[in-house]
Design a protein around this motif. Sequence first.
Motif, mmCIF file in Angstrom:
data_model
loop_
_atom_site.group_PDB
_atom_site.id
_atom_site.type_symbol
_atom_site.label_atom_id
_atom_site.label_comp_id
_atom_site.label_asym_id
_atom_site.label_seq_id
_atom_site.Cartn_x
_atom_site.Cartn_y
_atom_site.Cartn_z
ATOM 1 N N GLY A 28 0.880 5.510 29.637
ATOM 2 C CA GLY A 28 2.271 4.695 29.185
ATOM 3 C C GLY A 28 3.174 3.764 29.705
ATOM 4 N N GLY A 29 2.640 4.385 30.674
ATOM 5 C CA GLY A 29 4.113 3.762 31.731
ATOM 6 C C GLY A 29 5.337 4.387 31.970
ATOM 7 N N MET A 30 6.091 3.601 32.702
ATOM 8 C CA MET A 30 6.987 3.449 32.826
ATOM 9 C C MET A 30 8.637 3.059 32.191
ATOM 10 N N LEU A 31 9.364 3.499 31.895
ATOM 11 C CA LEU A 31 10.559 2.875 30.196
ATOM 12 C C LEU A 31 11.584 3.427 31.233
ATOM 13 N N ASP A 32 12.669 1.890 31.588
ATOM 14 C CA ASP A 32 14.230 2.845 31.920
ATOM 15 C C ASP A 32 14.289 3.976 32.488
ATOM 16 N N GLY A 33 13.322 4.202 33.833
ATOM 17 C CA GLY A 33 13.821 5.366 34.112
ATOM 18 C C GLY A 33 13.057 6.688 34.014
ATOM 19 N N PHE A 34 12.046 6.261 32.769
ATOM 20 C CA PHE A 34 10.905 7.694 32.918
ATOM 21 C C PHE A 34 10.049 6.824 32.449
ATOM 22 N N THR A 35 8.922 8.309 32.413
ATOM 23 C CA THR A 35 7.535 8.140 32.713
ATOM 24 C C THR A 35 6.926 8.954 31.824
ATOM 25 N N ASN A 61 16.681 0.136 26.049
ATOM 26 C CA ASN A 61 15.267 -0.400 26.872
ATOM 27 C C ASN A 61 14.255 0.781 25.518
ATOM 28 N N SER A 62 13.755 -0.531 24.496
ATOM 29 C CA SER A 62 12.213 -0.482 24.252
ATOM 30 C C SER A 62 10.792 -0.135 24.728
ATOM 31 N N ARG A 63 10.072 0.370 23.896
ATOM 32 C CA ARG A 63 8.351 -0.177 24.253
ATOM 33 C C ARG A 63 8.106 -0.150 22.550
ATOM 34 N N VAL A 64 7.447 -1.365 22.142
ATOM 35 C CA VAL A 64 6.841 -0.615 21.209
ATOM 36 C C VAL A 64 4.963 -0.418 21.106
ATOM 37 N N THR A 154 3.279 13.492 23.030
ATOM 38 C CA THR A 154 4.541 12.343 23.075
ATOM 39 C C THR A 154 5.774 11.998 23.788
ATOM 40 N N ALA A 155 6.686 12.490 22.279
ATOM 41 C CA ALA A 155 8.037 13.194 23.714
ATOM 42 C C ALA A 155 7.879 14.261 24.357
ATOM 43 N N ARG A 156 6.985 15.412 24.797
ATOM 44 C CA ARG A 156 6.684 16.425 25.425
ATOM 45 C C ARG A 156 6.609 15.307 26.619
ATOM 46 N N GLY A 157 5.998 14.359 26.517
ATOM 47 C CA GLY A 157 5.356 13.347 27.860
ATOM 48 C C GLY A 157 5.912 12.755 28.349
ATOM 49 N N ILE A 158 7.726 12.822 28.075
ATOM 50 C CA ILE A 158 7.875 11.589 28.767
ATOM 51 C C ILE A 158 9.044 12.245 29.449
ATOM 52 N N ALA A 159 9.473 12.516 31.054
ATOM 53 C CA ALA A 159 10.136 12.940 31.668
ATOM 54 C C ALA A 159 10.540 12.074 33.078
#
Length: 163
Positions: A28-35, A61-64, A154-159
């Motif tokens: 999923g990569g990184m998005l605005d300070g979150f992996t 900052n949105s990823r779609v 997915t939510a729990r996989g974002i840090a």
Amino acid sequence: MLLVRLTAPALAFVLALTLTAAGAVPRGGMLDGFTIGHLPASTEGASTSDFTYEWGEVAFNSRVWEKRLEDGAARVVLQVLVMRGDRLADLDTTSAFLTEYHERAADRALTEFDNAGAPGLHGNAEAFWVPETGVAVEVRDPFGLVGPDELMATARGIAASPA
């Protein structure tokens, strides 16, 4: 002598694999300070687009992830948003903001959850939490293509990304 000549390339190969794995960015990569460390299987083959915008004094900052349909149209499979602004002071203000932003009913059914110590709320198609004052993260399944279990995975996989 033959053993030495075979050992050096083998060690180089193992070292290259180790360094690649250690520095690999999750799918999923990184998005605005979150992996984004987990993505549902339904995102395989989807195109990814990033958007930056502002709405209601909140920066997004949105990823779609979206897939093309047979008729040429595109359908969003999954969306991750990182939002920053004073209106996102806590979970209650964030919930009120997202109700307004998504034009949803204020009494929609949401369940509390904990995301690595951050308070959050989730429904069948959305999960959001406030990892720190003024910052909120939301995962959306706008067309029900991911399902509640993968939405939460997915939510729990974002840090927060290490600085």
